[in-house]
Design a protein around this motif. Structure first.
Motif, PDB file in Angstrom:
ATOM      1  N   ALA A   1       0.815  -1.298   0.121  1.00 40.30           N
ATOM      2  CA  ALA A   1       0.313   0.129   0.210  1.00 40.30           C
ATOM      3  C   ALA A   1       1.249   1.799  -0.311  1.00 40.30           C
ATOM      4  O   ALA A   1       0.560   2.234  -0.644  1.00 40.30           O
ATOM      5  CB  ALA A   1      -0.857   0.021   1.116  1.00 40.30           C
ATOM      6  N   ALA A   2       2.068   1.230   0.772  1.00 44.20           N
ATOM      7  CA  ALA A   2       3.001   2.065   0.447  1.00 44.20           C
ATOM      8  C   ALA A   2       3.493   2.926  -0.442  1.00 44.20           C
ATOM      9  O   ALA A   2       3.930   3.839  -0.924  1.00 44.20           O
ATOM     10  CB  ALA A   2       4.378   2.035   1.936  1.00 44.20           C
ATOM     11  N   VAL A   3       4.029   1.591  -1.185  1.00 44.39           N
ATOM     12  CA  VAL A   3       4.163   2.123  -2.570  1.00 44.39           C
ATOM     13  C   VAL A   3       3.279   1.860  -3.766  1.00 44.39           C
ATOM     14  O   VAL A   3       3.322   2.953  -4.414  1.00 44.39           O
ATOM     15  CB  VAL A   3       5.046   0.503  -3.169  1.00 44.39           C
TER      16      VAL A   3
ATOM     17  N   GLY B   1     -15.676   7.633  -6.355  1.00 43.49           N
ATOM     18  CA  GLY B   1     -14.528   7.054  -5.518  1.00 43.49           C
ATOM     19  C   GLY B   1     -13.409   6.823  -6.016  1.00 43.49           C
ATOM     20  O   GLY B   1     -13.810   6.443  -6.745  1.00 43.49           O
ATOM     21  N   ARG B   2     -11.993   7.073  -5.496  1.00 46.30           N
ATOM     22  CA  ARG B   2     -10.900   6.584  -6.279  1.00 46.30           C
ATOM     23  C   ARG B   2     -11.103   4.944  -6.556  1.00 46.30           C
ATOM     24  O   ARG B   2     -10.516   3.835  -7.674  1.00 46.30           O
ATOM     25  CB  ARG B   2      -9.491   6.734  -6.062  1.00 46.30           C
TER      26      ARG B   2
ATOM     27  N   THR C   1      -7.625  -6.309  -4.895  1.00 47.63           N
ATOM     28  CA  THR C   1      -9.086  -5.135  -4.581  1.00 47.63           C
ATOM     29  C   THR C   1      -7.907  -5.578  -2.945  1.00 47.63           C
ATOM     30  O   THR C   1      -8.731  -3.926  -2.221  1.00 47.63           O
ATOM     31  CB  THR C   1     -10.109  -6.425  -3.887  1.00 47.63           C
ATOM     32  N   ARG C   2      -7.486  -5.969  -2.106  1.00 49.09           N
ATOM     33  CA  ARG C   2      -7.177  -5.440  -0.706  1.00 49.09           C
ATOM     34  C   ARG C   2      -6.248  -4.693  -1.615  1.00 49.09           C
ATOM     35  O   ARG C   2      -5.440  -3.712   0.351  1.00 49.09           O
ATOM     36  CB  ARG C   2      -6.197  -7.037  -0.163  1.00 49.09           C
TER      37      ARG C   2
ATOM     38  N   ALA D   1      -4.459   0.960   0.569  1.00 48.67           N
ATOM     39  CA  ALA D   1      -4.044   2.443   0.096  1.00 48.67           C
ATOM     40  C   ALA D   1      -4.838   3.577   0.236  1.00 48.67           C
ATOM     41  O   ALA D   1      -4.666   4.666   1.031  1.00 48.67           O
ATOM     42  CB  ALA D   1      -3.548   2.410  -1.518  1.00 48.67           C
ATOM     43  N   SER D   2      -6.143   2.985   0.269  1.00 49.40           N
ATOM     44  CA  SER D   2      -7.682   4.031   0.629  1.00 49.40           C
ATOM     45  C   SER D   2      -7.338   3.749   2.288  1.00 49.40           C
ATOM     46  O   SER D   2      -8.455   5.519   2.432  1.00 49.40           O
ATOM     47  CB  SER D   2      -9.154   3.538  -0.377  1.00 49.40           C
TER      48      SER D   2
END
Length: 494
Positions: free
Chosen positions: A245-247, A261-262, A277-278, A283-284
């Motif tokens: 998620a950070a990348v 929404g994004r 999806t995970r 990330a969101s």
């Protein structure tokens, strides 16, 4: 020959028996060149996708390694796979176009086998019909070395068998890894095309910039595909979901704002398999749960009375450029500062801490979070700056609100006279406008909590907008000075 494609083997059989390749019998179920090449590449680890994604199926793109052709002249089945971009044996990119006519190698649209049969010549038709054919020797083309990151990704993608391959720190099959990398690559291509400032700009061909349906047609250039796969692999091959998620976060923030929404935008532009999806949800999460991050990351404790209901105008530049209107940004910043204080459990509680109605806080947080165009980290950094400034000033805004609510006729006359001295021509009927201005700018109050006399009609708001816009800085200073004098004195509040 190990790894040889079926059509290449058929060409060699024809050459060994002095037969024309076009005369060899074929399976009647293979009615197109694409199906023949797909069948020739069926022993790759990937399975055929749905008809809507035929561009990603084996056989949709033809490629070759010049060094391999120079060695034995055989075409490998892996070269028909769009997920393959390099030759691991020679460490170089595959070639997709013949430099002679800038057409795809093995571009035989109507025949599954080349008329010339085996060999390293291009053999593409130079004209319509049985005319001359391209005599470019593909084996003589200079190779382009691939970087280590691309080679490592391709080693995972071209791994034979069922794995395991690590995805988010967990072992999975090669097929699952390839599916997730492909789906992530499609999403990255869409973000790269739709965003004005993506984290990385892929070198797409000019004719491909108009292509929006990347799930149907991958980029033909192997170097471009390799760059996309490398970024997707960096995300998917991360050691944990949080690392992935950070990348992915810079790419997620680059998704254009959408009404749904994004996450919904991303799901509309690729196939959101469970792993993707995970990653999207992870990330969101910081954006969707700003309320959960504020108490832990905004390490700044302020007394409630130091937080205005809406930031003063002089602090507005600290929260500008975030996608919200000036009024919404100032109000949402104050609400976030209140939410970060100990004991504040919800946005309604944060509004109550500022002596605002609870539903106001919920609605403001929901609307502002949906339209915020900067990342959560950047927004929290701005709140840190605002909070430090409020801690330095230490203004009791609750006391100021109380003063404005208690202003009597005598105090309003003093404010009117002060403004008339600085701005001759101010009408005596401007007392209600002055009252509203003092509430908005000196007390930094929210209109929902203003005194009853301030809550007026649309006609009054039009008058007030014109009045406030006409005030010059020295006019505003005169009103602020007069209000401070009233606060220090004992005005008549009758």
């Amino acid at each position: 020959m190990p790894g040889e494609a079926a059509d290449s083997y058929a060409e060699r059989v024809a050459a060994a028996n002095n037969l024309a390749a076009a005369t060899l019998p074929s399976d009647p179920s293979l009615r197109s060149v694409g199906r023949v090449r797909h069948a020739a590449a069926r022993n790759t680890p990937v399975q055929a996708t749905s008809p809507r994604r035929q561009g990603w199926d084996p056989g949709a793109i033809t490629q070759a390694c010049a060094a391999c052709l120079a060695t034995d002249g055989a075409w490998r089945h892996a070269w028909y796979d769009p997920m393959v971009t390099v030759c691991l044996t020679h460490g170089c990119y595959l070639i997709t176009d013949c430099p002679g006519r800038r057409r795809s190698v093995k571009d035989t649209q109507h025949r599954p086998l080349r008329p010339a049969g085996t060999g390293t010549l291009c053999d593409n038709a130079l004209s319509v019909g049985l005319g001359p054919r391209c005599d470019t020797d593909l084996a003589q083309l200079p190779p382009t070395p691939a970087p280590d990151e691309v080679l490592e990704q391709q080693a995972r993608a071209q791994q034979s068998g069922t794995g395991p391959v690590m995805v988010l720190g967990q072992p999975t099959t090669v097929a699952s890894y390839r599916d997730t990398v492909r789906n992530m690559a499609v999403l990255l291509l869409h973000i790269n095309t739709a965003s004005p400032d993506p984290p990385a700009r892929f070198d797409l061909r000019e004719q491909e910039w108009g292509t929006r349906r990347w799930w149907l047609h991958p980029p033909r250039d192997p170097i471009t595909r390799a760059a996309v796969f490398a970024v997707a692999d960096r995300i998917v091959f991360a050691a944990s979901l949080d690392d992935a998620a950070a990348v992915f976060m810079p790419w997620f923030d680059a998704i254009p704002p959408a009404s749904a929404g994004r996450v919904s935008w991303a799901a509309d532009h690729t196939h959101a398999d469970p792993t993707l999806t995970r990653i999207l949800l992870a990330a969101s999460t910081p954006r969707q749960r700003l309320s959960h991050r504020l108490p832990h990351e905004l390490c700044l404790r302020l007394r409630p009375e130091w937080i205005p209901q809406r930031l003063p105008a002089q602090l507005s530049p600290l929260v500008d450029g975030c996608g919200l209107s000036a009024a919404s940004a100032r109000g949402f910043a104050s609400l976030c500062l209140a939410k970060a204080q100990a004991g504040t459990g919800s946005w309604a509680d944060a509004a109550t801490l500022l002596e605002l109605p609870g539903p106001i806080g919920v609605d403001l947080a929901r609307t502002s979070s949906a339209h915020l165009t900067i990342g959560t980290d950047a927004w929290i950094d701005r709140l840190q700056q605002v909070g430090r400034q409020l801690a330095i000033e230490r203004v009791d805004y609750r006391a100021r609100e109380s003063v404005v609510r208690g202003l009597g006729r005598a105090a309003l006359n003093d404010l009117l006279h002060a403004l008339q001295a600085a701005r001759p021509g101010t009408r005596a009927s401007s007392r209600d406008l002055i009252w509203r201005w003092v509430w908005d700018h000196w007390a930094a109050g929210h209109h929902a909590a203003a005194p009853p006399v301030v809550i007026t009609t649309r006609r009054f708001l039009a008058r007030y907008t014109q009045f406030a816009g006409a005030l010059q800085p020295h006019h505003e200073r005169a009103l602020v000075t007069a209000t401070d004098q009233i606060t220090r004195g004992t005005p008549d509040s009758s």
